[in-house]
Structure formats: structure tokens, C-alpha cells
Design a protein around this motif. Sequence first.
Motif, mmCIF file in Angstrom:
data_model
loop_
_atom_site.group_PDB
_atom_site.id
_atom_site.type_symbol
_atom_site.label_atom_id
_atom_site.label_comp_id
_atom_site.label_asym_id
_atom_site.label_seq_id
_atom_site.Cartn_x
_atom_site.Cartn_y
_atom_site.Cartn_z
ATOM 1 N N ARG A 120 -22.273 3.931 -1.152
ATOM 2 C CA ARG A 120 -23.613 4.511 -1.298
ATOM 3 C C ARG A 120 -24.495 4.175 -0.098
ATOM 4 N NH1 ARG A 120 -28.776 3.633 -3.296
ATOM 5 N NH2 ARG A 120 -28.524 1.373 -3.444
ATOM 6 N N LEU A 121 -24.471 2.905 0.328
ATOM 7 C CA LEU A 121 -25.348 2.482 1.420
ATOM 8 C C LEU A 121 -24.982 3.134 2.742
ATOM 9 C CD1 LEU A 121 -25.716 -1.329 0.596
ATOM 10 C CD2 LEU A 121 -27.464 0.452 0.394
ATOM 11 N N THR A 122 -23.697 3.378 2.950
ATOM 12 C CA THR A 122 -23.289 4.004 4.220
ATOM 13 C C THR A 122 -23.487 5.519 4.175
ATOM 14 O OG1 THR A 122 -21.029 3.912 3.375
ATOM 15 C CG2 THR A 122 -21.625 2.254 4.978
ATOM 16 N N GLY A 123 -23.812 6.057 3.004
ATOM 17 C CA GLY A 123 -24.080 7.495 2.886
ATOM 18 C C GLY A 123 -22.854 8.364 3.098
ATOM 19 N N LEU A 124 -21.676 7.783 2.919
ATOM 20 C CA LEU A 124 -20.442 8.550 3.128
ATOM 21 C C LEU A 124 -20.213 9.525 1.975
ATOM 22 C CD1 LEU A 124 -17.922 5.743 4.194
ATOM 23 C CD2 LEU A 124 -18.827 7.564 5.649
ATOM 24 N N HIS A 125 -19.664 10.693 2.297
ATOM 25 C CA HIS A 125 -19.310 11.633 1.233
ATOM 26 C C HIS A 125 -17.819 11.517 0.937
ATOM 27 C CE1 HIS A 125 -23.224 13.388 0.920
ATOM 28 N NE2 HIS A 125 -23.284 13.416 2.243
ATOM 29 N N CYS A 126 -17.353 10.303 0.729
ATOM 30 C CA CYS A 126 -15.921 10.115 0.497
ATOM 31 C C CYS A 126 -15.640 10.114 -0.999
ATOM 32 C CB CYS A 126 -15.451 8.806 1.131
ATOM 33 S SG CYS A 126 -16.262 7.374 0.473
ATOM 34 N N ARG A 127 -14.358 10.284 -1.328
ATOM 35 C CA ARG A 127 -13.929 10.233 -2.727
ATOM 36 C C ARG A 127 -13.445 8.816 -3.042
ATOM 37 N NH1 ARG A 127 -11.601 16.148 -4.321
ATOM 38 N NH2 ARG A 127 -13.484 17.242 -3.646
ATOM 39 N N TYR A 128 -13.730 8.346 -4.254
ATOM 40 C CA TYR A 128 -13.460 6.948 -4.604
ATOM 41 C C TYR A 128 -12.560 6.864 -5.827
ATOM 42 C CZ TYR A 128 -14.431 2.180 -6.291
ATOM 43 O OH TYR A 128 -14.326 0.888 -6.733
ATOM 44 N N TYR A 129 -11.481 6.088 -5.699
ATOM 45 C CA TYR A 129 -10.555 5.863 -6.821
ATOM 46 C C TYR A 129 -10.676 4.423 -7.290
ATOM 47 C CZ TYR A 129 -6.285 5.063 -9.434
ATOM 48 O OH TYR A 129 -5.404 4.720 -10.428
ATOM 49 N N GLN A 130 -10.876 4.224 -8.594
ATOM 50 C CA GLN A 130 -10.924 2.881 -9.171
ATOM 51 C C GLN A 130 -9.662 2.634 -9.993
ATOM 52 O OE1 GLN A 130 -12.587 0.142 -8.876
ATOM 53 N NE2 GLN A 130 -11.593 -0.894 -10.595
ATOM 54 N N ALA A 131 -8.967 1.521 -9.684
ATOM 55 C CA ALA A 131 -7.743 1.159 -10.414
ATOM 56 C C ALA A 131 -8.118 0.554 -11.764
ATOM 57 C CB ALA A 131 -6.922 0.176 -9.590
ATOM 58 N N SER A 132 -8.389 1.421 -12.727
ATOM 59 C CA SER A 132 -8.676 0.955 -14.082
ATOM 60 C C SER A 132 -7.365 0.717 -14.817
ATOM 61 C CB SER A 132 -9.570 1.961 -14.809
ATOM 62 O OG SER A 132 -10.892 1.856 -14.317
ATOM 63 N N SER A 133 -7.460 0.114 -16.015
ATOM 64 C CA SER A 133 -6.233 -0.407 -16.636
ATOM 65 C C SER A 133 -6.183 -0.163 -18.141
ATOM 66 C CB SER A 133 -6.178 -1.914 -16.366
ATOM 67 O OG SER A 133 -5.221 -2.524 -17.201
ATOM 68 N N SER A 134 -4.978 0.028 -18.643
ATOM 69 C CA SER A 134 -4.768 0.133 -20.089
ATOM 70 C C SER A 134 -5.141 -1.167 -20.796
ATOM 71 C CB SER A 134 -3.305 0.472 -20.386
ATOM 72 O OG SER A 134 -2.441 -0.417 -19.709
ATOM 73 N N GLU A 135 -5.217 -2.246 -20.042
ATOM 74 C CA GLU A 135 -5.622 -3.532 -20.602
ATOM 75 C C GLU A 135 -7.051 -3.434 -21.188
ATOM 76 O OE1 GLU A 135 -3.446 -6.039 -20.846
ATOM 77 O OE2 GLU A 135 -4.836 -7.607 -21.427
#
Length: 350
Positions: A120-135
Motif C-alpha cells: 500500500r505504501l509503495t503504491g504498487l498495483h501488484c497482485r498479492y497472494y496470502q498463504a492461508s491454511s486449512s489449520e
Amino acid sequence: MTQAKKAFITGITGQDGSYLAELLLGKGYEVHGLIRRASTFNTARIDHLYVDSHNPDARLFLHYGDLSDGARMVTLLSEIRPDEVYNLAAQSHVRVSFDEPEHTGDTTGVGAMRLLEAVRLTGLHCRYYQASSSEMFGATPPPQNEETPFYPRSPYGAAKVYAYWVTKNYREAYGMFAVNGILFNHESPRRGETFVTRKITRAVARIKAGRQSELYMGNLDAIRDWGYAAEYAEGMWRMLQADAPDDFVLATGIGITVRDFLEASFSHAGLDWQKYVKFDPRYLRPTEVDALIGDASKAEEKLGWKATVAPDELARIMVDCDIEALEHGDGYIDQPRLSGWPLHSELRRG
Ligand code: NAP
Ligand code: GDD
């Protein structure tokens, strides 16, 4: 000439990071990975991908940093300016999270927020993947899908729930293309040696070779949905290629017990597991997750992703690799283990 896409991967030295780096390099990406400074090298899973950065063909670049250092995330993202960010870094061991709850919360939970905030701070328009878990589903009974309520049973699970919600919040608050991949257990010959599948398949190889005579284990009744990690890396990438950001479960849909995995692994090597396995209460958790079995139909319908390797087949693949690794010493096997997916060179580590 169109410029190659750039990806930034945290956790690139881990099991999933190594498969994802391979996959993205194979697709022509320039890949940047975050590594932690250690007094010894910890890049064994990606050494086969590394080309010296002075070489004009180099497309994999490694940068020192740590998810506990938010300022470093900002400087790195402003320098690299990636198109896609994959946050795979975490203290990922559930049992260890009971011993190191604060550290786990800081890296596995707040670390995700630091990275999102850096985007957010760098203002990038990149896509972000979060490694969420079945845990995160923890005590909620299976089958579990994207609508299943969370009930974490460990500091690790609770940290992942925080990271999940902060990812969703940055999507809603700032319009970021930020997604959660809710991945069920996925394993491979590159799996860390203290996770149960690799602990078992490594022990099978050592027992077969006469180098070990006992295997101490905890709860054998737990049910898990174990898939093959290389396939899950493909699923992560597909989530970031979708038209709109969304959250997806990746799983095989098949649940087996730890006991079943023992049976599949030992019998594949012609051994009877009951002769070798002993109980050690140190491997129990204060609160256990009894059963995780995923329903990945949304990923199949929207991403065309489906797991092809079932848990018992995975056990056989891992046993074969561990036996081969013991016979040949450390090194890499540069041949595909499975058909139907991009080539993945498998690690040989004893
Ligand atoms: P892994 O093999 O344990 O790898 C974890 C990675 O995170 C390593 O590269 C590690 O670096 C790095 N790391 C740890 N703490 C860090 C920190 N403070 N700063 C920067 N890097 C740090 O885990 P994995 O199996 O590949 O899993 C990848 C991600 O998916 C993790 O977030 C895990 O929680 C999540 N996940 C895994 C599964 C699964 O079944 N494998 C299922 C669901 C979700 P070092 O090499 O220096 O230790
Ligand atoms: N590690 C370990 N060692 N687990 C054992 C043992 C043992 O000696 N004996 C029995 N188990 C049981 C655990 O109690 C658990 O129920 C099951 O085996 C699987 O344990 P792990 O392989 O350590 O994996 P996990 O399910 O706790 O966590 C993994 O999967 C999560 C996704 O559901 C990790 O990869 C997490 O990072 C991931 O989020």
C-alpha cells in the motif's frame, strides 16, 4: 519486446517457495526471493535454480530480509516493483507454535500485514497472494470449504486467521488484488523433515537401510488431506491470474489418518510399521486438529484446478525419493516425478 513479469516470493527457501519459483521461472518470470541471513546456507531447495547474478541470463534474484522488518519490505518492493507478490513466509510448524507463540504471531500473522502495508505504501498495483491454511478451520468438522467457519486450535492457526482477515480487509479497504489460498496439507520429497509425512518416509528409508530401528510418533488418529505440493504451486499462480480477487480452497478431497499414511509408506518398502513405531507424548499438541478434508470444487470450477495425486500415491513417491536419496547421498534428481505438470526436479536429501 514485452517485458517479463516480475514476482516477489517470501519463503522462497521453503518447500512451496521452491516449487513456485520453478514454476514462475518456467513461465518466463523474473523471480525475486526474500531470504533470511543465516550463519550457514539455507538455500538447498533452490540452489538448482540459481544462476550467478552477473550472468545476463540470470532471472532469479535473492534479497536478504525478514518479515519482522516492515521498513525492509518497503525498500525491497520499491526497488523490485513486482507485478505479483506471494507471501509464503511463516513459522509454519503447528507444534512449534505452542513453544514460540509470540514469534509465530509476529511472523505468520503480523508479517502478512507488514507486507500488505508495504504494498500500500509503495503504491504498487501488484497482485498479492496470502498463504492461508486449512489449520484455520481447526475444530470445525469436515468437509471444509471457503464458507466454513474458522475455529483455530493453535497459535499458528490463530496467526493465519489474522493474516487471512487482514488480506481480505486490504482488498475491501484499498481495492487491492489480494487473495487467500486456503491450502490443505501438501507434501513432497522437499517437505521439511519434522512434518509428519516426511518424518515417516525418511524413517522408512533409514529403517530399510538399517540405519534406524525405531520411529517415535504422537497422535496417529488425526485425519489429513495430503496433496502433492507442486500441484498446489500451480493453483497459487492461477489464483493471481483470475479476473477478480477471490479466496480459494486447494485440497484433494481425500482424508486419511496418520496411521494410514504409516501403513502406505512402510508397506511400499515391504516393512510392517507396527514393528518400528513407538509412542512419544512429546509429539502431541495441547489442542489437536482432528480432521481436515477439503472441498476444492470452487477452484475446479473457477480456476480449472484439480489435484491429481492422492495421499497414498504421494506416500509412495516420497518413500521412493527418500530411498533414492539415501542410496546416492545429497543432490538433485533432474527428472520429472509425475506426468501432466511442468517438470519439477526433486530434491535428494537424506
Ligand atoms: P516451509 O517449508 O516451512 O517454509 C517456510 C518459509 O518461510 C521458509 O522459506 C522460511 O525461511 C521462511 N520464513 C520463516 N520465517 C520467516 C521470517 N520471519 N521472515 C522471512 N522468511 C521467513 O513452509 P511451506 O510448507 O513451504 O509453506 C509455505 C507457506 O504456506 C507457509 O506460510 C505455510 O504456513 C503455508 N501453508 C503450508 C501448508 C503445507 O501443507 N505445506 C498448508 C497450508 C499453508 P528459512 O528457510 O530461512 O527458514
Ligand atoms: N509433526 C508431527 N510429528 N506430527 C505428528 C507426529 C509427529 O511425530 N505424530 C502424529 N502427528 C500428527 C499431528 O498431531 C497432526 O495431527 C498430523 O500428524 C500432521 O502434523 P504435521 O505434519 O506437523 O502438519 P499439520 O497438519 O500440523 O500442519 C501442516 O499443515 C497445515 C495445513 O493444514 C503444516 O504444513 C502447516 O504449516 C499447514 O498450515
